[in-house]
Design a protein around this motif. Sequence first.
Motif, mmCIF file in Angstrom:
data_model
loop_
_atom_site.group_PDB
_atom_site.id
_atom_site.type_symbol
_atom_site.label_atom_id
_atom_site.label_comp_id
_atom_site.label_asym_id
_atom_site.label_seq_id
_atom_site.Cartn_x
_atom_site.Cartn_y
_atom_site.Cartn_z
ATOM 1 N N GLU A 222 7.560 8.315 -7.295
ATOM 2 C CA GLU A 222 6.382 7.493 -7.551
ATOM 3 C C GLU A 222 6.786 6.079 -7.988
ATOM 4 O O GLU A 222 7.786 5.905 -8.683
ATOM 5 C CB GLU A 222 5.519 8.121 -8.644
ATOM 6 N N GLU B 62 0.958 4.541 2.463
ATOM 7 C CA GLU B 62 -0.207 5.421 2.366
ATOM 8 C C GLU B 62 -0.915 5.508 3.721
ATOM 9 O O GLU B 62 -0.927 4.561 4.502
ATOM 10 C CB GLU B 62 -1.179 4.876 1.323
ATOM 11 N N ASN C 16 0.840 -1.194 0.000
ATOM 12 C CA ASN C 16 0.000 0.000 0.000
ATOM 13 C C ASN C 16 0.881 1.253 0.000
ATOM 14 O O ASN C 16 0.970 1.993 0.985
ATOM 15 C CB ASN C 16 -0.922 -0.015 1.221
ATOM 16 N N ALA C 17 1.574 1.453 -1.125
ATOM 17 C CA ALA C 17 2.496 2.582 -1.226
ATOM 18 C C ALA C 17 2.552 3.079 -2.663
ATOM 19 O O ALA C 17 2.865 2.313 -3.578
ATOM 20 C CB ALA C 17 3.891 2.173 -0.763
ATOM 21 N N ALA C 18 2.292 4.359 -2.857
ATOM 22 C CA ALA C 18 2.403 4.981 -4.183
ATOM 23 C C ALA C 18 3.776 5.593 -4.408
ATOM 24 O O ALA C 18 4.094 6.020 -5.516
ATOM 25 C CB ALA C 18 1.333 6.052 -4.339
ATOM 26 N N THR D 157 1.090 -1.739 -6.062
ATOM 27 C CA THR D 157 -0.221 -1.294 -5.603
ATOM 28 C C THR D 157 -1.306 -2.300 -5.981
ATOM 29 O O THR D 157 -2.332 -2.391 -5.298
ATOM 30 C CB THR D 157 -0.563 0.090 -6.183
#
Length: 371
Positions: A241, A279, A222-224, A250
């Motif tokens: 990013e 996130e 869960n990381a952009a 993701t």
Amino acid sequence: MGKIYFYIIMALSFSCIGKESELKLIEEENFKRIIDNKQVNLFTLKNKNGLTAQITNYGGRIVSLWVPDKHGDFDDIVLGYESIEQYLQPKGRYFGALIGRYANRIAKGRFTLYDSIYTLTINNGDNHLHGGQKGFHNVVWSANKLSDKELKLEYLSTDGEEGYPGNLNVTVIYKLNDDNELEINYTATTDRPTHINLSQHSFFNLFGAGKGSINSHLLQINAAYFTPIDEELIPTGQIEEVKSTPFDFTNIKPMGKDIDADNQQLKFGSGYDHNFVLEGSGLRVAAKVFEPNSGRVMEVITNEPGLQFYGGNFLDERNVGKENLTYGYRTAFCLETQHFPNGPNETSFPSTLLDPDDEYHSTCIYKFSIK
């Protein structure tokens, strides 16, 4: 300065108890030894559902963790060794260990705190890694088994140890409950300002330790964004990013899907060895791993800002572990909840400062289930 929080809980939820008789537990006698004039032991924790963890107070290491698959068969899913002598060898690495005072790397082993410069032990090229030469992973913790499900570990890291300021009192409690959670709670206080970033360094393979590559394990993070590194694996200070890069987890995908991509970051890390910027805030799901053959699912839940994904890039055939199984190249992964690497030297990163008036609290959740 406000309180710093870091949370680790390992949670398991299953529909059946499974075949407990198949557990090949390590003999506790194999760990009885005096090191640095302190008694080393191996402790076995078990809940009513059969979940079993074996932990030694040498480095606070999780030596084994038995989890059932979709057929109810138990496997030990963490890398480790069957005797204390093996952990004393260089090949012992960080398998299952508590990491401190600072998990991950600090550039050039230096930081400035309130106008004072502190020089740390250099143990990874020109840099400081995982607390230094001994760190918390190679010391004997005072141990008190509070019950069949709970182990309390304590350690005093004295002022100047590995170069860090302040006397740091650390308590770690491993606790199994009947909801199938292995809960790891950290607290710490200091008498001088210092930096702290504790973590737990278990190497996982949901097939079972030493039973094959982890590249087919499915991973979602869960990381952009992530923190890119230089050739010494030190963050550049930038945040980039993950979109349209091999670091985009993701959506769930095999860990090895993009491992051979022509990407400079993968070349620097010899694969994945990077911090992901999670996130949201507060306690939330950071990552999920699914191994389809066994049906095992592992979720990582934390309120930490970062997650280090390491894909076993430096494991090799010289690592022979429990049951004489080989821990080869990319046969295990680590998902370490944390503050960012080199945080003391990057003012834009989340602070890891602990002042004498504060108390450090730490927890994370590795939650296991069956699909």
